[in-house]
Write a protein that holds these residues in place. Sequence first.
Motif, PDB file in Angstrom:
ATOM      1  N   ALA A   1       3.412 160.352 138.439  1.00 51.47           N
ATOM      2  CA  ALA A   1       4.366 159.289 138.157  1.00 51.47           C
ATOM      3  C   ALA A   1       5.547 159.882 137.400  1.00 51.47           C
ATOM      4  O   ALA A   1       5.364 160.597 136.419  1.00 51.47           O
ATOM      5  N   PHE A   2       6.753 159.564 137.874  1.00 49.20           N
ATOM      6  CA  PHE A   2       7.946 160.112 137.234  1.00 49.20           C
ATOM      7  C   PHE A   2       9.168 159.284 137.600  1.00 49.20           C
ATOM      8  O   PHE A   2       9.088 158.343 138.381  1.00 49.20           O
ATOM      9  N   PHE A   3      10.300 159.655 137.032  1.00 47.75           N
ATOM     10  CA  PHE A   3      11.589 159.062 137.360  1.00 47.75           C
ATOM     11  C   PHE A   3      12.501 160.163 137.861  1.00 47.75           C
ATOM     12  O   PHE A   3      12.448 161.289 137.372  1.00 47.75           O
ATOM     13  N   LEU A   4      13.328 159.848 138.839  1.00 44.34           N
ATOM     14  CA  LEU A   4      14.441 160.720 139.215  1.00 44.34           C
ATOM     15  C   LEU A   4      15.681 160.091 138.607  1.00 44.34           C
ATOM     16  O   LEU A   4      15.979 158.926 138.886  1.00 44.34           O
ATOM     17  N   VAL A   5      16.372 160.837 137.770  1.00 46.09           N
ATOM     18  CA  VAL A   5      17.539 160.315 137.068  1.00 46.09           C
ATOM     19  C   VAL A   5      18.770 161.102 137.492  1.00 46.09           C
ATOM     20  O   VAL A   5      18.817 162.327 137.341  1.00 46.09           O
ATOM     21  N   GLU A   6      19.748 160.370 138.015  1.00 51.12           N
ATOM     22  CA  GLU A   6      21.010 160.975 138.439  1.00 51.12           C
ATOM     23  C   GLU A   6      22.090 160.639 137.416  1.00 51.12           C
ATOM     24  O   GLU A   6      22.316 159.478 137.095  1.00 51.12           O
ATOM     25  N   TYR A   7      22.751 161.691 136.916  1.00 50.32           N
ATOM     26  CA  TYR A   7      23.959 161.531 136.105  1.00 50.32           C
ATOM     27  C   TYR A   7      25.101 161.830 137.069  1.00 50.32           C
ATOM     28  O   TYR A   7      25.509 162.987 137.236  1.00 50.32           O
ATOM     29  N   ALA A   8      25.582 160.788 137.735  1.00 49.58           N
ATOM     30  CA  ALA A   8      26.475 160.928 138.887  1.00 49.58           C
ATOM     31  C   ALA A   8      27.770 161.674 138.573  1.00 49.58           C
ATOM     32  O   ALA A   8      28.179 162.547 139.335  1.00 49.58           O
ATOM     33  N   GLU A   9      28.436 161.330 137.478  1.00 47.65           N
ATOM     34  CA  GLU A   9      29.717 161.962 137.152  1.00 47.65           C
ATOM     35  C   GLU A   9      29.553 163.450 136.869  1.00 47.65           C
ATOM     36  O   GLU A   9      30.488 164.230 137.059  1.00 47.65           O
ATOM     37  N   LEU A  10      28.373 163.853 136.400  1.00 46.39           N
ATOM     38  CA  LEU A  10      28.105 165.252 136.071  1.00 46.39           C
ATOM     39  C   LEU A  10      27.457 165.999 137.232  1.00 46.39           C
ATOM     40  O   LEU A  10      27.230 167.201 137.153  1.00 46.39           O
ATOM     41  N   ASN A  11      27.127 165.261 138.299  1.00 48.06           N
ATOM     42  CA  ASN A  11      26.488 165.832 139.477  1.00 48.06           C
ATOM     43  C   ASN A  11      25.191 166.567 139.112  1.00 48.06           C
ATOM     44  O   ASN A  11      24.944 167.678 139.554  1.00 48.06           O
ATOM     45  N   GLU A  12      24.368 165.914 138.273  1.00 45.27           N
ATOM     46  CA  GLU A  12      23.098 166.486 137.846  1.00 45.27           C
ATOM     47  C   GLU A  12      21.987 165.465 138.070  1.00 45.27           C
ATOM     48  O   GLU A  12      22.174 164.274 137.831  1.00 45.27           O
ATOM     49  N   VAL A  13      20.832 165.948 138.534  1.00 51.70           N
ATOM     50  CA  VAL A  13      19.666 165.103 138.774  1.00 51.70           C
ATOM     51  C   VAL A  13      18.470 165.762 138.098  1.00 51.70           C
ATOM     52  O   VAL A  13      18.312 166.983 138.157  1.00 51.70           O
ATOM     53  N   TYR A  14      17.629 164.931 137.469  1.00 48.42           N
ATOM     54  CA  TYR A  14      16.462 165.424 136.758  1.00 48.42           C
ATOM     55  C   TYR A  14      15.219 164.671 137.182  1.00 48.42           C
ATOM     56  O   TYR A  14      15.260 163.469 137.416  1.00 48.42           O
ATOM     57  N   ARG A  15      14.117 165.407 137.254  1.00 47.56           N
ATOM     58  CA  ARG A  15      12.797 164.803 137.453  1.00 47.56           C
ATOM     59  C   ARG A  15      12.218 164.635 136.049  1.00 47.56           C
ATOM     60  O   ARG A  15      11.898 165.606 135.376  1.00 47.56           O
ATOM     61  N   LEU A  16      12.129 163.391 135.633  1.00 47.22           N
ATOM     62  CA  LEU A  16      11.774 163.055 134.265  1.00 47.22           C
ATOM     63  C   LEU A  16      10.335 162.545 134.194  1.00 47.22           C
ATOM     64  O   LEU A  16      10.007 161.538 134.823  1.00 47.22           O
ATOM     65  N   PRO A  17       9.478 163.226 133.438  1.00 47.40           N
ATOM     66  CA  PRO A  17       8.088 162.771 133.323  1.00 47.40           C
ATOM     67  C   PRO A  17       8.003 161.382 132.690  1.00 47.40           C
ATOM     68  O   PRO A  17       8.806 161.029 131.821  1.00 47.40           O
TER      69      PRO A  17
END
Length: 165
Positions: free
Chosen positions: A104-120
């Motif tokens: 179980a996790f979240f995918l978080v996109e910081y759109a303006e920074l063009n960065e995506v993280y897989r967040l536990p």
Amino acid sequence: MANISYANRGKDFEAIIDYVNELYERKGLATIHKIPVEHKAITRNGYTKAWYASKSTVDYIGVCNGRALAFDAKSTRGKSLPLANIPEHQIVFLTNWQRDGGQAFFLVEYAELNEVYRLPLYIVREQKEIANKGGRKSLAIEHCREVAVKVKQEGVCPLDYLGLM
């Protein structure tokens, strides 16, 4: 003051995830699908109003390497994700999913920074607890960079969030 709509926030992000899920499935690496959300609509005087018929669980569920996974995709244009964008019923669903052996996790996109993280999931739960005690009420990009896995583009895969390509 302009009327700002957040209705389609994250739709581009979800379209990329849907594409990546198709790639995973075609290559036999994982089977992951978006969970449809039932809508109700009423049309009066030529105007249609729609809303969700019930609370959704999360955006995606599937199987990878014999293990069930569930996650929700969140997108923000700023340098932080408001924790209010993560409803309690999603945390409960993901907590139960994980308790029963799934990922179980979240995918978080910081759109303006063009960065995506897989967040536990545990990081989100910790941050929500801090917020409930009067602490920071958003997840800053700096914190994500420290505690989450940055998702990278690998070859033809624009968002290899499972690290399979």
